[in-house]
Design an enzyme around this catalytic site. Structure first.
Site, mmCIF file in Angstrom:
data_model
loop_
_atom_site.group_PDB
_atom_site.id
_atom_site.type_symbol
_atom_site.label_atom_id
_atom_site.label_comp_id
_atom_site.label_asym_id
_atom_site.label_seq_id
_atom_site.Cartn_x
_atom_site.Cartn_y
_atom_site.Cartn_z
ATOM 1 C CB CYS A 1 35.718 34.531 -2.132
ATOM 2 S SG CYS A 1 35.257 35.212 -0.516
ATOM 3 C CB CYS B 1 35.642 38.064 1.741
ATOM 4 S SG CYS B 1 37.285 37.339 1.725
ATOM 5 C CG ASP C 1 25.060 27.640 25.496
ATOM 6 O OD1 ASP C 1 25.963 26.831 25.296
ATOM 7 O OD2 ASP C 1 23.898 27.317 25.811
ATOM 8 C CG ASP D 1 26.711 27.661 18.112
ATOM 9 O OD1 ASP D 1 25.860 26.817 18.470
ATOM 10 O OD2 ASP D 1 27.888 27.675 18.525
ATOM 11 C CG HIS E 1 37.925 33.591 3.182
ATOM 12 N ND1 HIS E 1 37.434 33.808 1.901
ATOM 13 C CD2 HIS E 1 37.957 32.241 3.364
ATOM 14 C CE1 HIS E 1 37.193 32.644 1.320
ATOM 15 N NE2 HIS E 1 37.499 31.668 2.192
ATOM 16 C CB CYS F 1 38.905 36.558 -1.880
ATOM 17 S SG CYS F 1 38.969 35.074 -0.866
HETATM 18 C C1 LIG Z 1 30.753 22.160 19.640
HETATM 19 N N1 LIG Z 1 29.713 21.220 19.881
HETATM 20 C C2 LIG Z 1 28.712 21.548 20.732
HETATM 21 N N2 LIG Z 1 28.606 22.732 21.373
HETATM 22 C C3 LIG Z 1 27.505 22.622 22.162
HETATM 23 C C4 LIG Z 1 26.960 23.531 23.063
HETATM 24 C C5 LIG Z 1 27.651 24.830 23.309
HETATM 25 C C6 LIG Z 1 27.483 25.821 22.240
HETATM 26 C C7 LIG Z 1 28.526 26.878 22.616
HETATM 27 O O1 LIG Z 1 29.792 26.410 22.120
HETATM 28 C C8 LIG Z 1 30.925 27.205 22.477
HETATM 29 O O2 LIG Z 1 31.157 27.149 23.846
HETATM 30 C C9 LIG Z 1 31.619 25.840 24.202
HETATM 31 C C10 LIG Z 1 30.719 28.652 22.046
HETATM 32 O O3 LIG Z 1 31.693 29.492 22.676
HETATM 33 C C11 LIG Z 1 33.029 29.211 22.307
HETATM 34 C C12 LIG Z 1 29.347 29.152 22.456
HETATM 35 O O4 LIG Z 1 29.103 30.401 21.813
HETATM 36 C C13 LIG Z 1 28.752 31.446 22.627
HETATM 37 C C14 LIG Z 1 28.229 28.236 22.048
HETATM 38 O O5 LIG Z 1 27.005 28.742 22.625
HETATM 39 C C15 LIG Z 1 25.826 28.502 21.917
HETATM 40 C C16 LIG Z 1 25.834 23.156 23.820
HETATM 41 N N3 LIG Z 1 25.295 24.045 24.726
HETATM 42 C C17 LIG Z 1 24.263 23.655 25.494
HETATM 43 N N4 LIG Z 1 23.735 24.493 26.403
HETATM 44 N N5 LIG Z 1 23.690 22.411 25.389
HETATM 45 C C18 LIG Z 1 24.142 21.505 24.476
HETATM 46 O O6 LIG Z 1 23.599 20.374 24.428
HETATM 47 C C19 LIG Z 1 25.264 21.873 23.644
HETATM 48 C C20 LIG Z 1 25.792 20.970 22.699
HETATM 49 C C21 LIG Z 1 26.925 21.349 21.978
HETATM 50 N N6 LIG Z 1 27.700 20.702 21.070
#
Ligand SMILES: CNc1nc2c(CC[C@H]3O[C@H](OC)[C@H](OC)[C@@H](OC)[C@@H]3OC)c3nc(N)[nH]c(=O)c3cc2[nH]1
Length: 373
Positions: free
Chosen positions: A305, A307, A93, A267, A336, A310
């Site tokens: 399951c 895994c 991200d 994700d 799991h 389980c």
């Molecule tokens: C939960 N709802 C949620 N998460 C949004 C994330 C973050 C995803 C991010 O959410 C965690 O970070 C906080 C994860 O780490 C704990 C990240 O994984 C590496 C993950 O990165 C893709 C968004 N990121 C961007 N750049 N733009 C978005 O509009 C956006 C919207 C989201 N809604």
């Protein structure tokens, strides 16, 4: 010749799609669920275990890794894949979302965001250019544009202003990314729950041109009904031949509903974070293993399951190791949950390819009792 990044759409069933994203580090079967590996680890899991659950790709985080151990150090050590011993694709991200949700003392301007580290209070700046540079230093295969994700509810003017800033940042992200065969830059659509702003955002991104497109700005407190309402139209504004990534989603039924509306990648921290707190997702619903009623239960979490949790342990054992705060507790339940999420994805990929997605969805919902089981 460097293998290029490409997306092959294999089959559709209604709005649902199944395909393969080809990258130099391997294929990603879609619809795909991407485990979150924020600080260069999927918490409580060895990388080979993450692979064993069926994951083709995992996530890293610009915000966390730029603060500790820094992108420059990871680059000096050979990049994130080598550093964390995961040789398959990694998506990172861009950090904007985390800065707004984690950092202190933030200042947002046209240039970018300055903030203080939540770890040691040191001052930092993230701009589209710096975010793209960090993701390049990490060696990320799929790079996300630096965007601003407004918290909902927000008024329409705020959402429009924020979306247009993110589109200007998308332009700068594209410029900073340069020409990197085999790597992909994904644009992120914003616009809250406003259909016209979502369309304006998609048009702006298509004009710039990206290897994939994320639907951002959702799963930020709007609730499933509003999210699905937006997904009833937003994916259709995006190019049909490129992957569509819904960020931050979600619970099993969110994931199924998103795939049914044309999403290819998702994700969420849910399976890993809940695994560490004793919440198990199963085909029949959620099991809170710390609940006393599991103390003498010799049955596995889920008879169907395969895994390790389980296959080899009873609910009574899982209950015991959670109550005793043993490390194996989070390991087994995370494994799991990730296994179960990947099983849902495999089920959907097969059903879409076979044209039986409607029936698969009906079975998925019929199996789920309400509440704790
Ligand atoms: C939960 N709802 C949620 N998460 C949004 C994330 C973050 C995803 C991010 O959410 C965690 O970070 C906080 C994860 O780490 C704990 C990240 O994984 C590496 C993950 O990165 C893709 C968004 N990121 C961007 N750049 N733009 C978005 O509009 C956006 C919207 C989201 N809604």
């Amino acid at each position: 010749m460097t293998k290029r990044f490409s997306f092959d759409l294999k089959a559709t069933d209604g709005k649902a799609r199944t395909g393969v994203i080809n990258t130099p580090r391997g294929e990603v079967r879609t619809p795909a669920f991407m485990p979150v590996g924020t600080a260069a680890t999927v918490k409580a899991m060895m990388p080979e275990s993450v692979r064993a659950t069926g994951a083709d790709i995992l996530l890293g985080n610009t915000y966390h890794l730029m603060l500790r151990p820094t992108a420059e150090r990871i680059d000096r050590l050979g990049g994130l894949h080598k550093f964390m011993n995961w040789e398959r694709p990694i998506l990172t991200d861009s950090g904007g979302f985390q800065v707004m949700s984690l950092a202190g003392l933030r200042k947002l301007t046209e240039k970018g965001v300055t903030f203080k580290s939540h770890i040691d209070g040191s001052k930092h700046e993230l701009t589209p250019e710096r975010s793209i540079e960090i993701q390049r230093l990490l060696g990320s295969d799929i790079v996300m544009c630096f965007d601003e994700c407004p918290a909902l509810p927000a008024d329409r003017e705020r959402i429009a202003e924020s979306m247009r800033l993110s589109m200007r940042w998308a332009e700068r992200s594209r410029e900073a990314f340069g020409d990197r065969p085999g790597h992909a830059l994904f644009g992120i659509m914003q616009g809250g729950l406003e259909q016209d702003l979502r369309e304006e955002s998609a048009e702006a991104l298509r004009k710039i041109g990206f290897e994939g497109y994320a639907v951002g700005g959702l799963a930020v407190g709007e609730g499933q009904e509003a999210m699905f309402g937006c997904l009833d139209y937003a994916p259709d504004f995006l190019p049909v031949d490129k992957p569509r990534y819904l960020m931050g989603v979600g619970k099993p039924d969110d994931i199924v509903g998103a795939v049914a509306r044309g999403i290819d990648m998702m994700d969420c921290v849910l399976p890993s974070r809940s695994g560490r707190t004793g919440q198990a997702f199963t085909r029949h619903g959620v099991v809170n293993i710390k609940n006393a009623r599991h103390a003498d239960d010799p049955r596995p979490l889920d008879e169907n399951c395969s895994c390790p949790a389980c296959s080899n342990y009873s609910r009574a054992y899982l209950h015991h190791v959670f109550r005793s705060n043993e490390m194996i507790s989070g390991m087994l339940l995370t494994w799991h949950n990730l296994h179960y999420f990947q099983e849902i994805m495999q089920g959907m990929r097969d059903a879409i390819a076979a044209g039986t997605f409607e029936a698969w969805q009906a079975e998925f919902h019929a199996q789920r009792a309400q509440g704790d089981i």
